[in-house]
Design a protein around this motif. Sequence first.
Motif: not given
Length: 291
Positions: A98-102, A207-214, A223-230, A267-270
């Motif tokens: 699934q692309g997850e890592n340890m 993660g896949s939801k993007g990021a939040m800055w305060r 808040e910004v969202s991330s594009p959907k990728v596989t 998103a492109l990196k993953v």
Amino acid sequence: MAIFNLGSVNIDHFYMLPHFPEPGETLSATGHKLGLGGKGTNQSVAAAKAGAEVFHIGAIGKKDPWVRERIESYGVNCKFLREVDGETGHAVIYVDQQGENMIVLDPAANVKQDSEFVIEAIDQAKPTDTLLMQNETNLQPQTATFALVKGMRVIYSAAPFSISAVKDLIPDVSILVMNSIEAAQLCSAMGVSLEQIPVPQVMVTLGSKGAMWRSNETGETIEVSSPKVTPVDTTAAGDTYIGYFAAGLDLGMPVKAAMEWAVQAAALKVTRAGTADAIPSANEVKSFRAA
């Protein structure tokens, strides 16, 4: 302007697995490869590929000159990369289907930073420059204090997460970067909410939801969202984000624009297997955004 990064350098050993092993299980890998990594190196390479001038401050073993050559090939200035006796840091990285890592780390040369050498490097920076740091080297508090005295922007990504390391650095941090799990751990340990953390700015990667800055000075949030990728490999996605975000600020972008650029790069990196070697260039991110 420029980015100075007191950061780790690792030789990464990737093992592609059908699934993560259970305790006591022997598992055959479906593939193996060697690469360049370390949170510090990943961030330096990302910032350089984004177009920033980057100076990497770190240490490697004397027997691994190819590591310096590889980092420099991506546009990072390595005049502050020392060669020391002993081993270059290394990581064993398991990646499932699934692309997850340890990841298991041996810091080696990364925790053999010399205080006089590091301070001399930072002394060549300008007040308009940025200091990047992570939790994979020694000498972080001293370096952050000196950089802040010089007037530099200090961006600190609190990973691998350590409560004590964060508490030591908070007084000298301009932007504290954490993922959502790390942010929850820090708030719990300090007994505060996110807006009560005593730093000027907080960035939480989602993660896949993007990021939040305060801004904890004004209360402004973005808040910004991330594009959907596989995903193919999520390793170094956060480092790609931080490197691109720091480069965006260094190049004069507003915070939101830098965040939007950074989530696209991550998103492109993953979608690619690997760490520093797989981080996309600014032109590749531009094409990805336009697609």
